[in-house]
Design a protein around this motif. Structure first.
Motif, PDB file in Angstrom:
ATOM      1  N   ARG A   1     -15.574  -1.757 -37.346  1.00 56.23           N
ATOM      2  CA  ARG A   1     -16.930  -2.317 -37.499  1.00 56.23           C
ATOM      3  C   ARG A   1     -16.925  -3.769 -37.940  1.00 56.23           C
ATOM      4  O   ARG A   1     -17.901  -4.479 -37.720  1.00 56.23           O
TER       5      ARG A   1
ATOM      6  N   ILE B   1     -24.545   0.905 -33.988  1.00 58.97           N
ATOM      7  CA  ILE B   1     -25.518  -0.190 -34.022  1.00 58.97           C
ATOM      8  C   ILE B   1     -26.096  -0.353 -32.618  1.00 58.97           C
ATOM      9  O   ILE B   1     -25.618   0.262 -31.675  1.00 58.97           O
TER      10      ILE B   1
ATOM     11  N   THR C   1     -26.412  -7.977 -29.985  1.00 55.24           N
ATOM     12  CA  THR C   1     -25.246  -7.510 -30.737  1.00 55.24           C
ATOM     13  C   THR C   1     -23.991  -8.223 -30.238  1.00 55.24           C
ATOM     14  O   THR C   1     -23.212  -8.775 -31.026  1.00 55.24           O
TER      15      THR C   1
ATOM     16  N   GLY D   1     -22.545  -6.884 -38.670  1.00 55.54           N
ATOM     17  CA  GLY D   1     -23.568  -5.961 -38.151  1.00 55.54           C
ATOM     18  C   GLY D   1     -24.864  -6.643 -37.763  1.00 55.54           C
ATOM     19  O   GLY D   1     -25.876  -5.979 -37.546  1.00 55.54           O
TER      20      GLY D   1
ATOM     21  N   TYR E   1     -25.496  -4.774 -41.339  1.00 57.53           N
ATOM     22  CA  TYR E   1     -25.047  -3.506 -41.925  1.00 57.53           C
ATOM     23  C   TYR E   1     -25.690  -3.250 -43.297  1.00 57.53           C
ATOM     24  O   TYR E   1     -25.931  -2.115 -43.675  1.00 57.53           O
TER      25      TYR E   1
END
Lengths: 80, 381
Positions: free
Chosen positions: B270, B292, B298, B328, B348
């Motif tokens: 991640r 996600i 992204t 994230g 995140y």
């Protein structure tokens, strides 16, 4: 759970909602009627959502067993 | 000797990584090759606008070659196999390509076959062709029940079905058939979206616009002859028009691969975005198994993290994993209809706090749509 054979179990610790719920849905999709499946999760949201989904989908939540480290094993029987 | 960098996939993520690397590394340091299945690069967010006649489906793609730095070699040949042990990729033409460093950015594809009756019974806007078919159906729609929803998780651009629903409500109102129409939005979970802060805003707006919801609806089968969509929870919904996001999967060569799961989502760290603990393979965008958004945004924020690691590896420099890591970050517009939009910006650690929809945010979205070609794939922002 004595006397109950879990056909398939997924350890979803480390994944957050909807991960564990989706794992349960995947297990139920691939299981045969009568099979018992289980998902282990430590996610707080899952504690509410997973039993709610089992109820809505009209399967049987056999048990919510505590697992080492604060997680829960959700054991479900596919009814239809 | 120059290192060989292969980038699989010519979408947003693959193009950005390739262009950053081409500007950062000299020809003596690396050769950079993008291998992709199509010579065209589609700006997929435009597909949302096609069903309402706001966008011409013939004008949403450009040549991938035109978006790549001149130092990036482009191979149009679908990947058929990836041999991690021998560091080789094999394409449909049977040509094989060795690599020193590999970036997997092959994205996701729709898989209508997963749901019985989907192809015959459901419409969607996840390909230009399907979006145009839906445009024709909406033009001829004169009232009835429209069921909108998600055919399986995960799927590309998580807010797109919500945007579609908002825009549909506006479309029906402007066509003066809203009174004769019912909109039902379905979602697989116990809320209208999987991020609580966003779900609260969306649900409030749905209520305001009389958009009904059916939650815990995991599509199992469509009966086109009876016009019924059925869920594994046992719910049956009658429809006149069914707009369902199709189930998605990773690239075919990745399904069941040692570095991916059965659906082809690649095991990705991640933060470092390294694949399956390999030191020379990375993955980004829709391709990963990260929980996600599968969205261009992204990939946009992930690409520089990968490019920096590759540059450092080639130059034998040490990278501080705390400084070069993906946090994230995702930023997505939500078209709300009536010329307004809001935005989800999160990572995140910080959930989104969507502001009230405004015309200004809508114009920002329109500006992004126009300037995408000049800025995003070319990695200028």
């Amino acid at each position: 759970m004595e006397g109950i054979k879990i056909t398939k179990e997924v350890d979803a610790r480390g994944s957050f909602c909807p991960g564990p719920l989706m794992e349960m849905i995947r297990l139920i999709r691939s299981a045969q009627v009568g099979d018992v499946v289980a998902v282990i999760s430590a996610d707080e949201g899952t504690k509410k959502d997973l039993p709610a989904w089992i109820k809505k989908a009209k399967h049987e939540l056999i048990a919510e067993e505590p697992v080492e480290g604060g997680a829960t094993r959700f054991i479900c029987r596919k009814l239809h | 000797m120059a290192k060989n960098i292969l980038i699989l996939g010519g979408g947003t993520g693959g193009s950005i990584v390739a262009n950053i690397l081409a500007r950062s590394l000299s020809p003596q340091e690396a050769t950079i090759t993008v291998i992709t299945a199509s010579p065209q690069h589609i700006y997929q967010p435009y597909q949302l606008y096609i069903p309402f006649g706001y966008q011409d489906p013939r004008k949403i793609a450009r040549s991938e070659r035109s978006l790549l730095h001149r130092r990036v070699a482009l191979v149009v040949d679908p990947v058929e196999a990836l041999d991690i042990k021998n560091q080789t990729v094999v394409c449909r033409s049977h040509k094989s390509y060795p690599y020193d460093y590999l970036v997997i950015a092959t994205g996701s594809t729709v898989d209508e076959q997963q749901i019985p009756g989907f192809k015959e019974g459901a419409d969607h806007f996840y390909t230009p062709e399907a979006a145009f078919v839906l445009y024709e159906k909406l033009q001829n729609f004169n009232g009835g029940t429209i069921v909108v929803g998600i055919g399986g998780l995960p799927y590309k651009c998580p807010v797109a079905p919500i945007e579609f629903t908002f825009m549909l409500e506006e479309f029906l109102t402007k066509k003066a058939i809203r009174q004769q129409s019912e909109i039902i939005y379905t979602f697989p979970l116990n809320d209208v979206f999987n991020i609580k802060t966003a779900a609260d805003y969306i649900k409030a707006d749905f209520d305001k616009r009389n958009i009904k919801t059916e939650l815990f609806f995991n599509l199992s089968e469509i009966h086109p002859e009876k016009k019924i969509a059925e869920s594994i929870e046992g719910t049956e919904l009658s429809y006149d028009l069914l707009v369902m996001t199709p189930p998605h999967k990773g690239a075919t060569f990745l399904r069941g691969h040692e570095i991916a799961d059965a659906d082809g989502w690649v095991q990705t760290d991640r933060h470092s975005l390294k694949v399956a603990q390999l030191e020379n393979v990375w993955s980004l965008g829709d391709t990963t198994n990260l929980p996600i958004s599968k969205a261009g945004s992204t990939a946009h924020f992930q690409a520089p993290v990968i490019a920096k690691q590759i540059c450092a590896a080639i130059r034998k420099e040490t990278v501080d994993p705390e400084k070069v890591k993906y946090n994230g970050h995702v930023a997505c517009f939500i078209e709300s209809g009536y010329g307004k939009a809001t935005m989800l910006d999160f990572d995140y650690e910080h959930p989104p706090q969507p502001p009230p929809p405004t015309e200004f945010i809508h114009f920002q979205k329109l500006a992004l749509n126009k300037f995408y070609w000049y800025l995003i794939p070319k990695a200028l922002i």
